[in-house]
Write a protein that holds these residues in place. Structure first.
Motif, PDB file in Angstrom:
ATOM      1  N   ILE A  12       5.848 -23.172  34.645  1.00 59.35           N
ATOM      2  CA  ILE A  12       5.218 -24.194  35.472  1.00 59.35           C
ATOM      3  C   ILE A  12       4.068 -24.817  34.699  1.00 59.35           C
ATOM      4  N   PHE A  13       3.732 -26.036  35.099  1.00 56.36           N
ATOM      5  CA  PHE A  13       2.672 -26.800  34.434  1.00 56.36           C
ATOM      6  C   PHE A  13       1.778 -27.383  35.513  1.00 56.36           C
ATOM      7  N   VAL A  14       0.507 -27.056  35.457  1.00 52.63           N
ATOM      8  CA  VAL A  14      -0.472 -27.597  36.410  1.00 52.63           C
ATOM      9  C   VAL A  14      -1.596 -28.222  35.612  1.00 52.63           C
ATOM     10  N   ALA A  15      -1.764 -29.541  35.752  1.00 48.51           N
ATOM     11  CA  ALA A  15      -2.822 -30.263  35.031  1.00 48.51           C
ATOM     12  C   ALA A  15      -3.932 -30.617  36.011  1.00 48.51           C
ATOM     13  N   LYS A  16      -5.114 -30.124  35.742  1.00 51.23           N
ATOM     14  CA  LYS A  16      -6.292 -30.479  36.543  1.00 51.23           C
ATOM     15  C   LYS A  16      -7.534 -30.060  35.764  1.00 51.23           C
ATOM     16  N   PRO A  17      -8.693 -30.623  36.097  1.00 51.34           N
ATOM     17  CA  PRO A  17      -9.922 -30.183  35.431  1.00 51.34           C
ATOM     18  C   PRO A  17     -10.094 -28.670  35.563  1.00 51.34           C
ATOM     19  N   PHE A  18     -10.637 -28.057  34.518  1.00 51.04           N
ATOM     20  CA  PHE A  18     -10.701 -26.609  34.438  1.00 51.04           C
ATOM     21  C   PHE A  18     -11.382 -25.988  35.650  1.00 51.04           C
ATOM     22  N   THR A  19     -12.501 -26.579  36.098  1.00 47.01           N
ATOM     23  CA  THR A  19     -13.248 -25.980  37.204  1.00 47.01           C
ATOM     24  C   THR A  19     -12.561 -26.166  38.550  1.00 47.01           C
ATOM     25  N   GLU A  20     -11.498 -26.959  38.575  1.00 45.32           N
ATOM     26  CA  GLU A  20     -10.759 -27.148  39.822  1.00 45.32           C
ATOM     27  C   GLU A  20      -9.556 -26.224  39.938  1.00 45.32           C
ATOM     28  N   TYR A  21      -9.233 -25.496  38.880  1.00 42.95           N
ATOM     29  CA  TYR A  21      -8.172 -24.489  38.993  1.00 42.95           C
ATOM     30  C   TYR A  21      -8.594 -23.422  39.992  1.00 42.95           C
ATOM     31  N   THR A  22      -7.652 -22.961  40.770  1.00 40.87           N
ATOM     32  CA  THR A  22      -7.909 -21.921  41.753  1.00 40.87           C
ATOM     33  C   THR A  22      -7.411 -20.569  41.232  1.00 40.87           C
ATOM     34  N   ASP A  23      -7.817 -19.510  41.915  1.00 41.39           N
ATOM     35  CA  ASP A  23      -7.306 -18.184  41.576  1.00 41.39           C
ATOM     36  C   ASP A  23      -5.785 -18.145  41.728  1.00 41.39           C
ATOM     37  N   GLU A  24      -5.266 -18.878  42.714  1.00 34.50           N
ATOM     38  CA  GLU A  24      -3.815 -18.929  42.919  1.00 34.50           C
ATOM     39  C   GLU A  24      -3.128 -19.640  41.757  1.00 34.50           C
ATOM     40  N   ASP A  25      -3.734 -20.750  41.276  1.00 32.27           N
ATOM     41  CA  ASP A  25      -3.190 -21.427  40.105  1.00 32.27           C
ATOM     42  C   ASP A  25      -3.096 -20.467  38.922  1.00 32.27           C
ATOM     43  N   TYR A  26      -4.178 -19.735  38.708  1.00 33.74           N
ATOM     44  CA  TYR A  26      -4.238 -18.805  37.576  1.00 33.74           C
ATOM     45  C   TYR A  26      -3.148 -17.741  37.693  1.00 33.74           C
ATOM     46  N   ALA A  27      -3.037 -17.148  38.893  1.00 32.58           N
ATOM     47  CA  ALA A  27      -2.038 -16.099  39.094  1.00 32.58           C
ATOM     48  C   ALA A  27      -0.629 -16.638  38.915  1.00 32.58           C
ATOM     49  N   ASN A  28      -0.358 -17.836  39.434  1.00 28.90           N
ATOM     50  CA  ASN A  28       0.983 -18.411  39.336  1.00 28.90           C
ATOM     51  C   ASN A  28       1.346 -18.742  37.897  1.00 28.90           C
ATOM     52  N   LEU A  29       0.418 -19.374  37.172  1.00 30.28           N
ATOM     53  CA  LEU A  29       0.708 -19.763  35.794  1.00 30.28           C
ATOM     54  C   LEU A  29       0.908 -18.548  34.908  1.00 30.28           C
ATOM     55  N   LEU A  30       0.044 -17.564  35.022  1.00 34.22           N
ATOM     56  CA  LEU A  30       0.219 -16.366  34.201  1.00 34.22           C
ATOM     57  C   LEU A  30       1.443 -15.576  34.639  1.00 34.22           C
ATOM     58  N   PRO A  67      -6.033 -32.944  31.328  1.00 35.71           N
ATOM     59  CA  PRO A  67      -6.689 -31.638  31.227  1.00 35.71           C
ATOM     60  C   PRO A  67      -5.762 -30.553  31.748  1.00 35.71           C
ATOM     61  N   SER A  68      -5.496 -29.569  30.924  1.00 38.12           N
ATOM     62  CA  SER A  68      -4.475 -28.565  31.277  1.00 38.12           C
ATOM     63  C   SER A  68      -4.758 -27.253  30.569  1.00 38.12           C
ATOM     64  N   ALA A  69      -5.955 -26.721  30.777  1.00 33.99           N
ATOM     65  CA  ALA A  69      -6.386 -25.532  30.039  1.00 33.99           C
ATOM     66  C   ALA A  69      -5.500 -24.325  30.316  1.00 33.99           C
ATOM     67  N   LEU A  70      -5.080 -24.134  31.559  1.00 34.96           N
ATOM     68  CA  LEU A  70      -4.263 -22.960  31.853  1.00 34.96           C
ATOM     69  C   LEU A  70      -2.853 -23.092  31.288  1.00 34.96           C
ATOM     70  N   ALA A  71      -2.340 -24.304  31.235  1.00 32.41           N
ATOM     71  CA  ALA A  71      -1.059 -24.512  30.562  1.00 32.41           C
ATOM     72  C   ALA A  71      -1.199 -24.194  29.078  1.00 32.41           C
ATOM     73  N   ALA A  72      -2.317 -24.632  28.481  1.00 34.01           N
ATOM     74  CA  ALA A  72      -2.559 -24.339  27.068  1.00 34.01           C
ATOM     75  C   ALA A  72      -2.711 -22.836  26.846  1.00 34.01           C
ATOM     76  N   LEU A  73      -3.405 -22.168  27.770  1.00 36.00           N
ATOM     77  CA  LEU A  73      -3.605 -20.726  27.655  1.00 36.00           C
ATOM     78  C   LEU A  73      -2.274 -19.987  27.644  1.00 36.00           C
ATOM     79  N   THR A  74      -1.384 -20.359  28.548  1.00 35.13           N
ATOM     80  CA  THR A  74      -0.125 -19.634  28.675  1.00 35.13           C
ATOM     81  C   THR A  74       0.908 -20.086  27.645  1.00 35.13           C
TER      82      THR A  74
END
Length: 236
Positions: free
Chosen positions: A83-101, A143-150
């Motif tokens: 999955i790919f979620v693009a949003k400013p880093f500070t707007e990512y939620t804990d749910e976004d983080y859990a889903n992406l990882l 902006p897609s820091a969590l996509a880049a992380l994963t």
């Protein structure tokens, strides 16, 4: 049970790139184990659908065990689910983080570890990740820091596993697409996304499938991150 025909496992296989990969591997006479949350069994007896969340280790266990039970071997694994979620880093939620990882990294780990064990028994195999160019070439308008992380993690582990398994007959590669016309992107975004690529268009699903199938037949290629991104990784 005929165990001579090669077998590919493809995750995220119910639509978009994954669905096209199933067709591409069948065209090469592979039997296919196809996974997604909602996948249905097709009429083709050489395709086995295994429904379930790839982030769940029980799903990974069923995918590989059923591949062995039904077809007797595992030759290729394409880690396409993501999955790919693009949003400013500070707007990512804990749910976004859990889903992406969960999907992008846990899913990779659970099924790859099990598939690799079967490949090691045969002394042959091929593992391919569908990743992204954005971990290496960030774009300020996306902006897609969590996509880049994963996805960046997948690019890194591709090289690590390629070296670990180089002497064991298993190749490990990745395809890093640009924005691709799949259900992940609505048509209203196409014009914006096309401009992100120096060639001036988005990727078609066939572009990504062709790259994976090239790697499938490229016996001397391992540890490669194949950028299929319309020039994004070259510069702007």
């Amino acid at each position: 049970m005929d165990t001579e025909q090669k077998v590919a496992i493809i995750t995220g296989a119910s639509q978009g790139i994954g669905e096209a990969l199933v067709r591409g591997y069948r065209d090469r006479n592979f039997r296919v184990v196809a996974n997604s949350r909602s996948i249905r069994q097709p009429s083709d007896p050489d395709i086995l659908a295994v429904a379930g969340d790839i982030a769940d280790p029980n799903t990974a266990e069923r995918i590989v065990s059923q591949a062995i039970h039904r077809f007797g071997r595992v030759d290729t694994l394409v880690n396409n689910a993501g999955i790919f979620v693009a949003k400013p880093f500070t707007e990512y939620t804990d749910e976004d983080y859990a889903n992406l990882l969960g999907i992008n990294l846990d899913g990779f780990f659970h099924v790859t570890r099990r598939a690799a064990k079967e490949m090691l028994k045969r002394g042959a195999g091929h593992i391919v990740q569908i990743t992204s160019s954005l971990d290496e070439h960030a774009v300020s308008s996306v902006p897609s820091a969590l996509a880049a992380l994963t996805k960046g993690g997948l690019n890194a582990v591709t090289k690590s596993l390629a070296i670990e398994y180089a002497s064991k007959g298993i190749r490990v590669n990745a395809v890093a697409p640009g924005a691709t016309k799949t259900p992940m992107h609505g048509p209203e975004t196409y014009e914006f996304l096309a401009k992100l690529h120096p060639v001036g268009r988005m990727a078609e699903v066939r572009d990504i499938v062709d790259a994976v199938l090239y790697l499938e037949g490229a016996a001397f290629v391992t540890g490669e991150i194949l950028h299929v991104d319309g020039g994004q990784s070259a510069g702007h």
